[in-house]
Scaffold this motif. Structure first.
Motif, mmCIF file in Angstrom:
data_model
loop_
_atom_site.group_PDB
_atom_site.id
_atom_site.type_symbol
_atom_site.label_atom_id
_atom_site.label_comp_id
_atom_site.label_asym_id
_atom_site.label_seq_id
_atom_site.Cartn_x
_atom_site.Cartn_y
_atom_site.Cartn_z
ATOM 1 N N MET A 9 0.849 -1.192 0.000
ATOM 2 C CA MET A 9 0.000 0.000 0.000
ATOM 3 C C MET A 9 0.881 1.237 0.000
ATOM 4 N N PRO A 10 0.506 2.266 -0.760
ATOM 5 C CA PRO A 10 1.336 3.469 -0.848
ATOM 6 C C PRO A 10 1.211 4.333 0.410
ATOM 7 N N GLY A 11 2.260 5.106 0.676
ATOM 8 C CA GLY A 11 2.257 6.027 1.803
ATOM 9 C C GLY A 11 3.370 7.042 1.648
ATOM 10 N N ARG A 12 3.460 7.952 2.623
ATOM 11 C CA ARG A 12 4.537 8.944 2.643
ATOM 12 C C ARG A 12 5.259 8.819 3.964
ATOM 13 N N TYR A 13 6.592 8.886 3.862
ATOM 14 C CA TYR A 13 7.433 8.623 5.030
ATOM 15 C C TYR A 13 8.262 9.859 5.377
ATOM 16 N N TYR A 14 8.154 10.300 6.629
ATOM 17 C CA TYR A 14 8.992 11.385 7.153
ATOM 18 C C TYR A 14 9.950 10.760 8.163
ATOM 19 N N ASP A 15 11.244 10.934 7.943
ATOM 20 C CA ASP A 15 12.212 10.290 8.833
ATOM 21 C C ASP A 15 12.450 11.071 10.129
ATOM 22 N N GLY A 16 11.867 12.272 10.278
ATOM 23 C CA GLY A 16 12.041 13.061 11.486
ATOM 24 C C GLY A 16 13.322 13.860 11.525
ATOM 25 N N LYS A 17 14.102 13.784 10.474
ATOM 26 C CA LYS A 17 15.380 14.511 10.412
ATOM 27 C C LYS A 17 15.307 15.670 9.431
ATOM 28 N N VAL A 18 14.618 15.463 8.319
ATOM 29 C CA VAL A 18 14.444 16.521 7.324
ATOM 30 C C VAL A 18 12.961 16.704 7.078
ATOM 31 N N ALA A 19 12.593 17.888 6.533
ATOM 32 C CA ALA A 19 11.172 18.194 6.344
ATOM 33 C C ALA A 19 10.558 17.459 5.163
ATOM 34 N N ASN A 20 11.392 17.064 4.186
ATOM 35 C CA ASN A 20 10.859 16.412 2.990
ATOM 36 C C ASN A 20 10.374 15.002 3.296
ATOM 37 N N SER A 21 9.347 14.590 2.577
ATOM 38 C CA SER A 21 8.838 13.230 2.737
ATOM 39 C C SER A 21 9.247 12.382 1.532
ATOM 40 N N ARG A 22 9.103 11.088 1.683
ATOM 41 C CA ARG A 22 9.429 10.146 0.602
ATOM 42 C C ARG A 22 8.195 9.280 0.341
ATOM 43 N N HIS A 23 7.949 9.024 -0.964
ATOM 44 C CA HIS A 23 6.891 8.087 -1.322
ATOM 45 C C HIS A 23 7.392 6.681 -1.051
ATOM 46 N N VAL A 24 6.593 5.918 -0.313
ATOM 47 C CA VAL A 24 7.018 4.578 0.080
ATOM 48 C C VAL A 24 5.884 3.599 -0.154
ATOM 49 N N LEU A 25 6.245 2.338 -0.060
ATOM 50 C CA LEU A 25 5.261 1.258 -0.079
ATOM 51 C C LEU A 25 5.268 0.591 1.289
ATOM 52 N N LEU A 26 4.093 0.274 1.783
ATOM 53 C CA LEU A 26 3.950 -0.318 3.114
ATOM 54 C C LEU A 26 3.441 -1.740 2.961
ATOM 55 N N SER A 27 4.094 -2.638 3.657
ATOM 56 C CA SER A 27 3.637 -4.032 3.644
ATOM 57 C C SER A 27 3.611 -4.542 5.083
ATOM 58 N N LEU A 28 2.675 -5.435 5.322
ATOM 59 C CA LEU A 28 2.408 -5.865 6.690
ATOM 60 C C LEU A 28 2.409 -7.378 6.773
ATOM 61 N N ASP A 29 3.111 -7.915 7.788
ATOM 62 C CA ASP A 29 2.981 -9.343 8.092
ATOM 63 C C ASP A 29 2.489 -9.450 9.533
ATOM 64 N N ARG A 30 2.649 -10.621 10.133
ATOM 65 C CA ARG A 30 2.053 -10.847 11.446
ATOM 66 C C ARG A 30 2.689 -9.999 12.553
ATOM 67 N N ARG A 31 3.991 -9.643 12.401
ATOM 68 C CA ARG A 31 4.678 -8.991 13.504
ATOM 69 C C ARG A 31 5.301 -7.645 13.178
ATOM 70 N N ARG A 32 5.280 -7.229 11.913
ATOM 71 C CA ARG A 32 5.992 -5.994 11.596
ATOM 72 C C ARG A 32 5.394 -5.301 10.381
ATOM 73 N N LEU A 33 5.690 -4.010 10.298
ATOM 74 C CA LEU A 33 5.307 -3.180 9.161
ATOM 75 C C LEU A 33 6.593 -2.785 8.450
ATOM 76 N N SER A 34 6.710 -3.182 7.181
ATOM 77 C CA SER A 34 7.911 -2.893 6.394
ATOM 78 C C SER A 34 7.679 -1.662 5.540
ATOM 79 N N ILE A 35 8.718 -0.825 5.464
ATOM 80 C CA ILE A 35 8.653 0.415 4.692
ATOM 81 C C ILE A 35 9.738 0.342 3.624
ATOM 82 N N THR A 36 9.333 0.367 2.352
ATOM 83 C CA THR A 36 10.297 0.224 1.253
ATOM 84 C C THR A 36 10.072 1.321 0.224
ATOM 85 N N THR A 37 11.106 1.557 -0.576
ATOM 86 C CA THR A 37 10.972 2.486 -1.698
ATOM 87 C C THR A 37 10.198 1.794 -2.815
#
Length: 354
Positions: free
Chosen positions: A1-29
């Motif tokens: 699923m698409p999303g936007r990611y802010y790393d908390g260090k810079v103001a710009n966001s990145r377009h990311v893909l989000l995937s979910l399994d039983r124990r974690r949420l993965s954030i990828t380009t």
């Protein structure tokens, strides 16, 4: 699923893909590079902002994910029982309420109890020194004359006779030290360590020695029952703690704080009743006629509504018709505390000799 990611260090966001399994949420380009992995048990909140986007936060991490896919957030809420839009607020409200109740209970129940125990356990030499220093500060605060206190010899002799008469029938816990302060305010104050201050304004307004005898007996009762020590400890507990830590238990800084506190202090109805009972018993033992004192408190009742009048300060000791009536019935027939010569000398205790 698409999303936007802010790393908390810079103001710009990145377009990311989000995937979910039983124990974690993965954030990828979009090309599959892993940026971060969030364990589900570290997910802090899932909240919807004003734009309709869902805001995902990780505990202890400044990074933020924005996502508009309701399916993902629904799954996250289902998987993480503590992660829902209002997850923070129940805890915040609960802790706030608990803290408020705790503070309220401490000041309402805990602090008076602590103050009472400290007042009862305080060494007498500490209490006497505390009272002396505090009295000195109050004299300095209330009197603007050069001499501050009044000690005309004949007036002092009359005052000593009156105070000795009262303490002889009701021996005090600590030796009594009565000072007359050269101030036009109508008031009398009891302080720690047996210190009692009578302000000149009270002598000016009093019309009979038994009026002053009743007021002195009342203030002596407060002092003997450690009421001023208790209220001083309760109101100045912070200053007392600092003094204990710094070794300046009876220092001037604390005396100033306590002086201001005791000048404006009001006792509870229960404490005033205790002092009244002791006052009435003292008048009965001395055989002093109580009707003049009743008349004095009647005048206080009449003046109580005038906050700018001469009785404004004494109104902190709430006079009422019940107190006056009890005084009228206490000793209907009896003696006068001083003869006319002594009484006039006492009223003139602040008059400088020519």
């Amino acid at each position: 699923m698409p999303g936007r990611y802010y790393d908390g260090k810079v103001a710009n966001s990145r377009h990311v893909l989000l995937s979910l399994d039983r124990r974690r949420l993965s954030i990828t380009t979009p090309n599959g590079q892993v940026i971060d992995v969030w364990p589900l048990d570290e997910l802090d909140s899932v909240e919807r902002d004003d734009t309709g986007m869902f805001r995902l936060c990780r505990r202890g991490d400044a990074a933020v994910i924005l996502c508009d896919d309701a399916r993902l957030t629904a799954v996250l809420r289902h998987r993480c029982g503590t992660a829902h839009p209002t997850s923070r607020w129940p805890k915040i409200v609960a802790w706030t309420c608990a803290a408020t109740v705790s503070v309220t209970l401490f000041f309402w129940l805990g602090l008076p109890l602590v103050a009472r125990h400290i007042a009862q356990a305080m060494p007498q030499n500490w209490e006497v020194a505390l009272g002396t220093n505090t009295a000195d500060q109050i004299v300095w605060l209330l009197s603007r004359s050069d001499r501050r206190t009044c000690d005309a010899p004949q007036g002092r002799a009359a005052l000593n006779r009156l105070s000795d008469m009262l303490t002889e029938v009701t021996p005090p816990r600590l030796p009594l030290n009565v000072r007359v302060v050269d101030s036009k305010i109508v008031n009398a104050l009891s302080l720690p360590g047996g210190e009692v201050l009578v302000l000149r304004g009270l002598l000016d307004e009093a019309e009979h020695p038994n009026e002053l005898a009743a007021v002195l007996a009342h203030e002596c009762a407060h002092s003997d029952l450690a009421h001023p020590t208790e209220i001083a400890v309760k109101s100045g507990l912070g200053a007392l703690a600092v003094g204990l830590l710094l070794g300046d238990v009876l220092g001037g800084s604390m005396a100033v704080v306590l002086a201001q506190t005791l000048v404006t202090a009001s006792y509870t109805r229960e404490v005033e009743t205790q002092a009244d009972e002791r006052m009435l018993e003292t008048l009965r033992r001395t055989g002093l006629r109580s009707a003049p004192a009743a008349a004095f408190f009647d005048r206080l009742v009449q003046q109580a509504g005038d906050v700018s009048g001469p009785f404004a300060m004494l109104s902190t000791h709430p006079p009422d018709t019940v107190r006056a009536e009890r005084l009228r019935q206490a000793v209907p027939l009896g003696a006068d505390a001083l003869n006319e010569t002594e009484w006039q000398a006492l009223k003139a205790i602040c008059v400088l000799p020519r």
